[in-house]
Design a protein around this motif. Structure first.
Motif, PDB file in Angstrom:
ATOM      1  N   SER A  29       0.846  -1.190   0.000  1.00 50.98           N
ATOM      2  CA  SER A  29       0.000   0.000   0.000  1.00 50.98           C
ATOM      3  C   SER A  29       0.880   1.239   0.000  1.00 50.98           C
ATOM      4  O   SER A  29       2.077   1.182   0.299  1.00 50.98           O
ATOM      5  N   GLN A  63      -7.604  -1.580  -5.097  1.00 54.25           N
ATOM      6  CA  GLN A  63      -8.193  -2.244  -3.942  1.00 54.25           C
ATOM      7  C   GLN A  63      -8.037  -3.759  -4.021  1.00 54.25           C
ATOM      8  O   GLN A  63      -7.723  -4.411  -3.036  1.00 54.25           O
ATOM      9  N   ALA A  64      -8.223  -4.328  -5.200  1.00 57.09           N
ATOM     10  CA  ALA A  64      -8.096  -5.783  -5.344  1.00 57.09           C
ATOM     11  C   ALA A  64      -6.682  -6.254  -4.996  1.00 57.09           C
ATOM     12  O   ALA A  64      -6.503  -7.283  -4.339  1.00 57.09           O
ATOM     13  N   VAL A  99      -6.252  -6.108  -1.195  1.00 56.48           N
ATOM     14  CA  VAL A  99      -6.982  -7.221  -0.565  1.00 56.48           C
ATOM     15  C   VAL A  99      -6.202  -8.520  -0.742  1.00 56.48           C
ATOM     16  O   VAL A  99      -6.080  -9.321   0.185  1.00 56.48           O
ATOM     17  N   ASP A 100      -5.633  -8.724  -1.929  1.00 55.58           N
ATOM     18  CA  ASP A 100      -4.845  -9.917  -2.204  1.00 55.58           C
ATOM     19  C   ASP A 100      -3.599  -9.971  -1.320  1.00 55.58           C
ATOM     20  O   ASP A 100      -3.284 -11.010  -0.730  1.00 55.58           O
ATOM     21  N   VAL A 123      -3.087  -8.486   1.556  1.00 56.93           N
ATOM     22  CA  VAL A 123      -3.515  -8.682   2.945  1.00 56.93           C
ATOM     23  C   VAL A 123      -3.922 -10.136   3.185  1.00 56.93           C
ATOM     24  O   VAL A 123      -3.560 -10.736   4.198  1.00 56.93           O
ATOM     25  N   ALA A 124      -4.643 -10.723   2.254  1.00 56.43           N
ATOM     26  CA  ALA A 124      -5.060 -12.122   2.403  1.00 56.43           C
ATOM     27  C   ALA A 124      -3.846 -13.049   2.469  1.00 56.43           C
ATOM     28  O   ALA A 124      -3.813 -13.980   3.279  1.00 56.43           O
ATOM     29  N   GLU A 151      -5.036  -3.087   9.347  1.00 50.59           N
ATOM     30  CA  GLU A 151      -5.961  -2.670   8.286  1.00 50.59           C
ATOM     31  C   GLU A 151      -5.826  -1.193   7.923  1.00 50.59           C
ATOM     32  O   GLU A 151      -5.998  -0.823   6.769  1.00 50.59           O
ATOM     33  N   TRP A 194      -3.512  -0.460   4.995  1.00 56.26           N
ATOM     34  CA  TRP A 194      -3.753  -1.114   3.706  1.00 56.26           C
ATOM     35  C   TRP A 194      -5.026  -0.564   3.075  1.00 56.26           C
ATOM     36  O   TRP A 194      -6.017  -1.259   2.942  1.00 56.26           O
ATOM     37  N   THR A 199      -7.237   1.667  -0.034  1.00 62.38           N
ATOM     38  CA  THR A 199      -7.648   1.307  -1.394  1.00 62.38           C
ATOM     39  C   THR A 199      -6.655   1.896  -2.379  1.00 62.38           C
ATOM     40  O   THR A 199      -5.474   1.996  -2.078  1.00 62.38           O
TER      41      THR A 199
END
Length: 142
Positions: free
Chosen positions: A62, A102-103, A106-107, A109-110, A121, A124, A126
């Motif tokens: 990010s 954003q995708a 999210v990836d 972070v996952a 959070e 991280w 958008t």
């Protein structure tokens, strides 16, 4: 497929305490962050780098975590040794804004969670805006 971790860990455990403190102090001074924020940034940056090192995937940090990578890179002897000792290779930084949506966050972070890392959070977000003056080509201002 990577098995999910059951115990949560922090990125700061990936380097010794003295190095973590030096990196944190540099990050705080260089980026004008409060030390407590710089600690969180460095923690997340180290976790992020570990996931990339372990998976071999190119991920994007990010906007708020990227200073951790820049900070570690600027401590080049330590960064180079860390990469070689842990992964047998150097993890290059090749900025590209198309990965900062954003995708992608999210990836990343996952994947960090899958490796057991505690994720902050708030660091991280958008899609990143330009991060002058350290733009590195990852925003519309560059």
């Amino acid at each position: 497929m990577t098995a999910l971790a059951t115990e949560q860990v922090n990125g700061r455990t990936l380097v010794n305490a003295e190095l973590f403190d030096r990196l944190t102090d540099f990050c705080a001074g260089e980026y004008g962050l409060e030390r407590s924020v710089a600690e969180r940034v460095m923690d997340q940056g180290l976790a992020f780098l570990d996931v990339m090192g372990r998976t071999g995937e190119s991920l994007s940090p990010s906007k708020l975590v990227d200073p951790a990578w820049h900070t570690f890179l600027l401590h080049s002897p330590e960064y180079t040794a860390w990469c070689q000792e842990r992964y047998g290779r150097y993890i290059h930084h090749a900025p590209n804004s198309r990965y900062r949506d954003q995708a992608a966050m999210v990836d990343a972070v996952a994947k960090m969670r899958a490796f057991g890392y505690v994720v902050d959070e708030s660091l991280w977000g958008t899609k990143a805006d330009c991060n002058e003056p350290t733009c590195c080509g990852d925003g519309p201002c560059c």
